[in-house]
Every structure is written in C-alpha cells, then in structure tokens.
Design an enzyme around this catalytic site. Structure first.
Site, mmCIF file in Angstrom:
data_model
loop_
_atom_site.group_PDB
_atom_site.id
_atom_site.type_symbol
_atom_site.label_atom_id
_atom_site.label_comp_id
_atom_site.label_asym_id
_atom_site.label_seq_id
_atom_site.Cartn_x
_atom_site.Cartn_y
_atom_site.Cartn_z
ATOM 1 N N ASP A 1 0.888 -1.146 0.000
ATOM 2 C CA ASP A 1 0.000 0.000 0.000
ATOM 3 C C ASP A 1 0.934 1.206 0.000
ATOM 4 O O ASP A 1 2.081 1.110 0.440
ATOM 5 C CB ASP A 1 -0.892 -0.022 1.243
ATOM 6 C CG ASP A 1 -1.757 1.211 1.354
ATOM 7 O OD1 ASP A 1 -2.386 1.596 0.351
ATOM 8 O OD2 ASP A 1 -1.788 1.814 2.444
ATOM 9 N N ASP B 1 0.135 5.088 0.867
ATOM 10 C CA ASP B 1 -0.005 6.056 1.957
ATOM 11 C C ASP B 1 -0.093 5.348 3.309
ATOM 12 O O ASP B 1 -0.940 4.490 3.517
ATOM 13 C CB ASP B 1 -1.248 6.920 1.726
ATOM 14 C CG ASP B 1 -1.181 7.667 0.399
ATOM 15 O OD1 ASP B 1 -0.091 8.137 0.032
ATOM 16 O OD2 ASP B 1 -2.230 7.777 -0.276
#
Length: 172
Positions: free
Chosen positions: A13, A15
């Site tokens: 992922d 952020d």
C-alpha cells in the site's frame, strides 16, 4: 520449469506504508518517505523481488487532484528512488474510484478498489509472479482483505520504521 520463471513480489500500500499519510498526498513537495522505506525497496530489488504499489486514490473521485497528478507523483517517487539507490518500483496500480463520492466517471463500484483484488489481478497479468513467495504490506484492514481475496500472505504495518518492520517479520 514455469515455476522457476516466476518472481516473488511484495505488494505495498502507498499512503501510511511507503510514505507518511498526511491526507491526500499528490504533490512531490508534500511526500515524505516512511523511515526505512527506500532502504527496504533497495534490499528487496537486490534480492530479486518485484516491488509493486497498489493504492486507493479516492482523492481523484473527490476532485482533490487528477489521475495525471497521481502518475506524476509515482514518476517522481521512482526518480527519487533511483537518485538514492539506483533502484525503482516495478509498477504502480491505483484506483481513482469511490463508490459513493465523485462525478459519474469516478463514482462507482469497481473491482480495483481495495479490498477487492483487481489491482493485484492486474499485476498478475503484467508480471509472472510466484504468489506462494509473495505478500502484501498494508496499514488498513482493507489491505489485508485484498491479500486474503487473492490468496497471499499479508502483514499489517504497525510501526514507524518500515525496515525494522520487514526485518521483524523476517521478510528481509
């Protein structure tokens, strides 16, 4: 023989895992690498892993920024990585949609918005990946659900230093 041609991948992922999540980051001056993140990418690449980013970017649907802004940031990330370590992320996949917010182009249920596995499936069509040797690193339950939907291991990033986390999980 085909199994030997497959490469392990680490799906990240973005952020909150690779960069500090200050809310809708899309400009290079606002981007701050998580401590240890660039070193993790360097080490993974040296070990022969594919490094792939999968990220929901509902800021596009919300009208905060454009898909071109997302692509520009990802290009900048790779330039910065290359300048630091002569390594780059192999691919970036993002979902610009939101099921309830946005204009009609971006407001929809889709297969690419995590926790659905569409972004990982796209990577599987673009690369020859050994899923048994791959995993996903995320900071939200939707990331872990994405990994479960595709049948790979997942780890919830819970510390402040990605390198220390990856070492503690025996990934590096």
């Amino acid at each position: 023989m085909v199994k030997n041609l497959r490469k392990p991948a680490i799906f990240f992922d973005r952020d909150g895992v690779l960069n500090e999540d200050d809310g809708y980051v899309y400009k290079p001056p606002d981007f701050k690498w998580i401590p240890g993140a660039t070193e993790v990418i360097r080490r993974l690449k040296e070990k022969g892993y594919l490094v792939i980013v999968i990220t929901n970017q509902s800021g596009v649907a919300r009208g905060f920024y454009t898909e071109d802004d997302v692509i520009h940031l990802h290009t900048w990330m790779n330039k910065d990585l290359y300048g630091r370590h002569q390594q780059q992320i192999d691919a970036f996949y993002y979902c610009p949609h939101h099921p309830k917010i946005g204009n009609e182009v971006y407001q929809k249920e889709c297969e690419c918005r995590k926790p659905r596995p569409g972004l990982v499936r796209k990577a599987l069509t673009d690369f020859t990946i050994d899923l048994d040797s791959s995993c996903l690193i995320g900071d939200k339950i939707t990331d872990l659900e994405t990994a479960e939907a595709i049948g790979i291991k997942s780890y919830k990033f819970t510390t402040e230093n990605l390198l220390e986390f990856m070492v503690s999980k025996r990934i590096l």
